[in-house]
Design an enzyme around this catalytic site. Structure first.
Site, short mmCIF file in Angstrom:
data_model
loop_
_atom_site.label_atom_id
_atom_site.label_comp_id
_atom_site.label_asym_id
_atom_site.label_seq_id
_atom_site.Cartn_x
_atom_site.Cartn_y
_atom_site.Cartn_z
N PRO A 26 4.92 -19.23 25.05
CG PRO A 26 3.99 -19.48 27.16
CD PRO A 26 4.73 -20.23 26.12
CE LYS A 27 9.70 -11.90 22.01
NZ LYS A 27 10.39 -11.26 23.14
CG PHE A 28 8.58 -16.10 29.77
CD1 PHE A 28 8.02 -16.11 31.03
CD2 PHE A 28 8.34 -17.19 28.93
CE1 PHE A 28 7.24 -17.17 31.46
CE2 PHE A 28 7.55 -18.25 29.34
CZ PHE A 28 7.00 -18.24 30.61
#
Length: 286
Positions: A26-28
Site C-alpha cells: 500500500p502507498k501511504f
C-alpha cells in the site's frame, strides 16, 4: 553507506505490473523518511537529504529505544487523525519548529511505516534483492510495537487490487509494485498507481510544436498549473487546432518550473491525482 542516502522512487504507471516476481505494498500518504540508528542516537533523513530529527523527535526516540545500532530503514512518517491518514497534519509537522513539532506530536503522535531495510547490524543490504531486504525488515521489526511497524506486502495481485479499491477511505493513496529480485538504488525503480478522478481543466499552454503539441499545461480546479502526460496523436491534433485558432502565445512556467507556450480557449477532461501529487492525463477535449 554514505549519508545522506540517495532514495529509491516510484514512477507512475496506468496499471500495476503482473506476473511472477512482483510484490505489492500500500502507498501511504505522508513524508518520506529514512531512519538511521547509530551507536549513540537515531537520525531522521528526509527525501531531499536533510536531517529532520527534531521535527520527528517522537519517532526518533521510539526508534532509538527499539532499533539495533547499525540499522537503516526506509519508509514514511504518517499521522492518523480519526482513523484516517491526515496529510495536512504531516505537512504542519514538517513545516514547524522543534518546539511546535513537540506540541503537534502531543496532539497527534506520528507513526513510521517502514518498507525497506537498507542496513542491518552494520551490513549494507542495498545490493540484495527485495525479498532478502523484506526478510531483514521483518526480522529487525519482529516484536517492535507501534509507532514503528512494517508495511503490509503481498505477491497476490488480487489482494493488491483490493487494497487499491477499499483502502482510500483510510487515506491510502495507491499501491507500489516492486520486483522480488530488484536491488535498492537511487532513482525511479518501482512502479505505482494512485487514485484518480476525472475533472475539467482549462488549457493554459502547450509544450512542443504548435502543429503537434506533446503536452498541455492545464489549470486544475485547485489552482495548480501543471503539465499533462504525453498526448495521444488524436488529442494532439485537436489541441493543435485550438492553438491555431488562439494565435501566438508567450513563454510561461508551471508551478513546478516547467516551461510552456501559453494558449487559450480550450477545456479538457483530465484524470488528475486526487492527492497532493499532480499526475494529469488528458482523456478528451470538451
Amino acid at each position: 553507506m554514505t549519508f545522506p542516502v540517495g532514495l529509491a522512487l516510484a514512477e507512475a504507471v496506468p496499471r500495476l505490473p503482473r506476473g511472477r516476481g512482483w510484490w505489492y505494498e500500500p502507498k501511504f500518504d505522508g513524508h518520506r523518511m529514512l531512519m538511521h540508528r547509530t551507536e549513540e542516537t537515531l537520525i531522521c533523513q528526509s527525501r531531499s537529504g536533510r536531517t529532520v530529527t527534531s521535527t520527528w523527535m517522537d519517532l526518533a526516540l521510539a526508534g532509538q529505544a527499539v532499533l539495533r545500532p547499525g540499522t537503516v530503514l526506509d519508509g514514511e512518517a504518517v499521522v492518523w487523525v480519526d482513523g484516517r491518514l491526515d496529510f495536512s497534519a504531516v505537512q504542519a509537522r514538517g513545516a514547524s519548529s522543534a518546539r511546535r513539532a513537540r506540541e503537534l506530536a502531543a496532539e497527534h503522535p506520528a507513526n513510521y511505516i517502514a518498507w525497506d531495510c537498507l542496513m542491518a547490524d552494520g551490513i549494507d543490504l542495498r545490493a540484495r534483492p527485495y525479498l532478502e531486504r523484506r526478510a531483514a525488515l521483518l526480522e529487525v521489526l519482529d516484536g517492535v510495537p507501534p509507532p514503528i511497524q512494517p508495511t503490509p506486502a503481498t505477491d497476490d495481485i488480487e489482494v493488491a487490487l483490493a487494497w487499491y479499491e477499499h483502502l482510500p477511505a483510510q487515506g491510502i493513496e495507491g499501491v507500489v509494485a516492486k520486483h522480488s529480485t530488484g536491488t535498492y538504488r537511487a532513482g525511479r525503480i518501482w512502479k505505482k498507481i494512485r487514485h484518480a478522478e476525472t475533472v475539467d481543466a482549462q488549457v493554459v499552454g502547450y509544450v512542443g510544436p504548435a502543429g503537434r503539441p506533446k503536452q498541455v499545461a492545464v489549470l486544475l480546479p485547485d489552482g495548480r498549473r501543471v503539465l499533462s502526460q504525453t498526448l495521444t496523436a488524436p488529442l494532439a491534433a485537436e489541441v493543435a487546432r485550438a492553438i491555431a485558432a488562439a494565435g501566438p502565445g508567450r513563454r510561461a512556467r508551471t508551478d513546478g518550473g516547467e516551461s510552456y507556450t501559453t494558449t487559450t480557449g480550450l477545456t479538457v477532461e483530465v484524470a488528475a491525482g486526487t492527492t497532493r501529487h499532480a499526475v494529469v492525463t488528458v482523456t478528451r477535449t470538451r
